[in-house]
Write a protein that holds these residues in place. Structure first.
Motif, PDB file in Angstrom:
ATOM      1  N   ARG B  65       0.791  -1.232   0.000  1.00 11.77           N
ATOM      2  CA  ARG B  65       0.000   0.000   0.000  1.00 11.77           C
ATOM      3  C   ARG B  65       0.823   1.282   0.000  1.00 11.77           C
ATOM      4  N   GLU B  66       1.915   1.244   0.778  1.00 13.76           N
ATOM      5  CA  GLU B  66       2.706   2.477   0.930  1.00 13.76           C
ATOM      6  C   GLU B  66       3.809   2.573  -0.109  1.00 13.76           C
ATOM      7  N   THR B  68       6.243   3.367  -3.189  1.00 10.23           N
ATOM      8  CA  THR B  68       6.521   4.590  -3.961  1.00 10.23           C
ATOM      9  C   THR B  68       7.366   4.287  -5.200  1.00 10.23           C
TER      10      THR B  68
END
Ligand code: SF4
Lengths: 476, 201
Positions: B65-66, B68
């Protein structure tokens, strides 16, 4: 040194060149539409910039426009986008063919039709199918919104020179095989990333024999194999098409223009970075079976078996595509039943496309379980088709006859597929959800789409008796 | 544009080739007239059911989810020129994309928005995919000035155009840079623009 057409057009447009930097090239024509421009104009306003050359900028409303006779935009967000374009064009002094204009239409249909598109030009638009305009021997390519802003502000772009790629199409086109089948065949052969980083120049006797509208169909889909642009060298066919159009050079200027344009074709002996030769005398009408334009085959073929894939990654992609499309390996393409037929888009909604489709439709009826529609590429195309009685041929057969717009090519207006619906479409993208979430798109030529609407499934149009069109069609 | 120099982040592997911009951001979300707020619609049809419930899709897993940094397969970003695709990726949080190849327009659009697209050989990607798909999330450090990626065995070098690298590192506005060449543009228009081109308004 012998030069390619790309070399010549590129060199003609270099404004500045420094080592280690992409060239700064001049843009002759900037086409704008409502979806990819609002943020660019917003950026201009925020920076207090003006449009450098409003007289080289031309806007249309097409993507969001409903295809009803009197378009009423009910979707409030679509309306906001259209109103934003209208306000931006007023503020920055840009000519706009708005929703109410009698000449409006899809940007890539309108440009050539109005004579805006001319040989030797650099043309950009915030739209990947800008490659269409390359049919005139122009360098025309799609850009993103930041680049739209860049061109608005400077009339230039920073670009690295792409490679040149000659795709030579040899052989005589068989009966029933159209420009759409040629380009689908090329994409099937070269794959959807096979022309990345290049500008494709289509050459060869089969290309020379194409009309301007057919060349546009071919160039339109260059982007579907990853090409930056597609182009065809200008010739008499090109000059005759441009002559007399509203924004074409007039009188003596036209003669001077033709003299300049005649110098554009690649010199004999010019060397391309890549060359591919494709013969088409055995080409059959093409149908896509998967979820990108490279997943394509002859109508006489079958849905392929993923176990035949050369690489595991390809097998996975095929399995996923067939699951999405709801197709079983080994099914004959002709046995695939259809729910919808869409004849439209910047690939295949010009007058010749509609005439061709009408020849398969005249005197016949759309299959009872099929909903079929025709969306002309521009209002001028629509009126010309009506003057020839094509609208009657379609409506008598049970087609819906709509007004111009992008329509179900991408379903940003109310024309969309419902989940699971299967559609034969003359557009250019069969991506998942392109025509509506869960919708299943098969790309075909207008002739194939028309015949499929009648039969209710795909058919090999080479076997079909095509009608002549009513006499008033012959004069146009 | 936010400058990008050394970026450290969690990796999300998206194991599909030919991902088109219609998948990155479906067209029903193109109607906004701002550049921001597109992250919630990223990969929408893959992440969500029509009624907005989450579907089973790797990006919805807690470990990704996090993320980058996005790992992708060949021809990432093909199809429509919509810059909404990089806007959605950026707004979601992605600053670096790694793939064996990118579609041209998409590749350009990334640089315009401070996203670094890195091209690596297929074999290197295969290895990264294996590492990123394990139970333990993979974190990488992408060092743009040094042109290497660290955190997966030997440092992985990558190529990038000097001009674009410089613009990313400094967060430069390309338009401002071109406007500095106004006199050259003026000169071009005076001497080289073909005079038979009629104005279009
Ligand atoms: S018709 Fe389709 S492909 Fe062409 S400009 Fe409109 S949306 Fe794009």
């Amino acid at each position: 040194m012998a030069k390619t057409m790309l070399d010549k057009i590129w060199e003609d447009h270099v404004v500045a060149r420094s080592p280690g930097e992409p060239d700064l090239i001049y843009i002759d024509l900037h086409l704008v539409h409502e979806v990819t421009s609002p943020q660019a104009f917003e950026g201009m306003r925020a920076a207090g910039r003006r449009v450098r050359r409003p007289e080289r900028t031309f806007a249309t409303e097409d993507h969001n426009v409903p295809t009803d006779p009197v378009p009423v935009v009910r979707d409030p967000i679509a309306r906001e986008q259209l109103e934003a374009l209208e306000a931006n064009c007023r503020e920055f002094g840009i000519r706009l063919l708005d929703m109410k204009s009698p000449e409006r239409g899809i940007v890539h249909v309108v440009g050539p039709e109005q004579g805006l598109t001319q040989p030797g030009m650099t043309i950009v638009c915030g739209d990947s199918h800008t490659s269409t305009h390359g049919a005139f021997g122009a360098l025309a390519f799609g850009i993103g919104t930041s680049e739209v802003e860049h061109v608005l502000a400077t009339q230039c772009l920073r670009q690295s020179r792409p490679q040149s790629f000659e795709v030579r199409i040899e052989g005589k086109r068989p009966q029933g095989v159209t420009a759409k089948d040629i380009i689908l065949g090329v994409i099937g052969r070269l794959t959807v990333s096979g022309a990345q980083g290049t500008v494709v120049e289509y050459t060869g006797e089969a290309i020379r024999a194409l009309s301007m509208e057919e060349r546009m169909t071919v160039c339109n889909m260059s982007i579907e194999m990853g090409a930056r642009a597609g182009m065809v060298a200008p010739d008499e066919t090109t000059f005759r098409y441009v002559h007399g159009r509203p924004f074409a050079p007039k009188g003596k200027d036209f003669d001077r223009a033709v003299a300049a344009w005649s110098r554009l074709p690649s010199d004999p002996g010019a060397v391309y970075d890549r060359v591919e030769v494709i013969r088409i005398e055995d080409l059959a009408p093409q149908v896509t079976w998967g979820t990108h334009p490279g997943m394509v085959g002859p109508v006489t073929g079958r849905v392929p078996d993923p176990s035949s894939a050369r690489a595991p990654e390809e097998r996975l992609a095929m399995e996923r595509a067939l699951a999405y499309m709801g197709l079983e390996p080994g099914t004959p393409l002709e046995a695939i039943p259809l729910d919808r037929v869409f004849i439209g888009s910047c690939t295949n909604a010009r007058l010749e496309d509609l005439r061709l489709a009408a020849r398969a439709v005249r005197g016949r009826r759309v299959a009872p379980h099929v909903r079929a529609m025709v969306v002309p590429g521009s209002e001028l195309v629509r009126r010309a088709a009506e003057a020839e009685g094509l609208d009657e041929i379609f409506t008598q057969a049970g087609f819906e006859w709509r007004h111009a717009g992008c329509s179900m090519c991408l379903g940003m207006n109310p024309d969309i597929l419902r989940p699971g619906e299967r559609c034969a479409s003359t557009s250019n993208r069969n991506f998942e959800g392109r025509q509506g979430r869960g919708g299943r798109t098969h790309l075909v030529s207008p002739l194939m789409a028309a015949a499929a609407a009648i039969a209710g499934h795909f058919v090999d149009v080479r076997q079909w008796e095509l009608s002549d069109l009513p006499a008033r069609g012959m004069s146009a | 544009m936010t400058p990008l120099t050394v970026h450290r982040g969690r990796v999300f592997p998206l194991d599909r080739a030919d991902v088109d911009t219609d998948q990155i951001i479906p067209k029903q979300f193109l109607k906004r007239i701002q550049r921001t707020g597109f992250g919630q619609f990223l990969f929408y049809d893959w992440r969500f059911e029509p009624d907005g419930r989450e579907r089973e899709f790797p990006l919805n897993e807690p470990r990704y989810r996090e993320a980058t940094i996005l790992l992708a397969r060949r021809n990432f970003g093909c199809g429509s020129s919509r810059e909404h695709a990089p806007w959605a990726l950026l707004d979601y949080g992605f600053r670096v994309l790694v793939a064996p190849s990118f579609a041209d327009i998409f590749y350009n659009n990334c640089f315009q928005n401070g996203i670094l697209p890195v091209v690596l050989p297929e074999a290197t990607l295969d290895d990264l995919f294996v590492r990123a798909s394990g139970p333990e999330p993979l974190t990488l450090e992408v060092d743009l000035p040094a042109q290497v990626i660290r955190g997966a065995g030997e440092p992985i070098p990558f190529e990038i155009d000097e001009f674009r690298k410089d613009a990313l590192i400094r967060g430069l506005d390309e338009i401002g840079r071109t406007l500095h060449a106004s006199d050259l543009i003026d000169a071009y228009e005076k001497t080289r623009c073909q005079d038979f081109l009629a104005p279009v308004h």
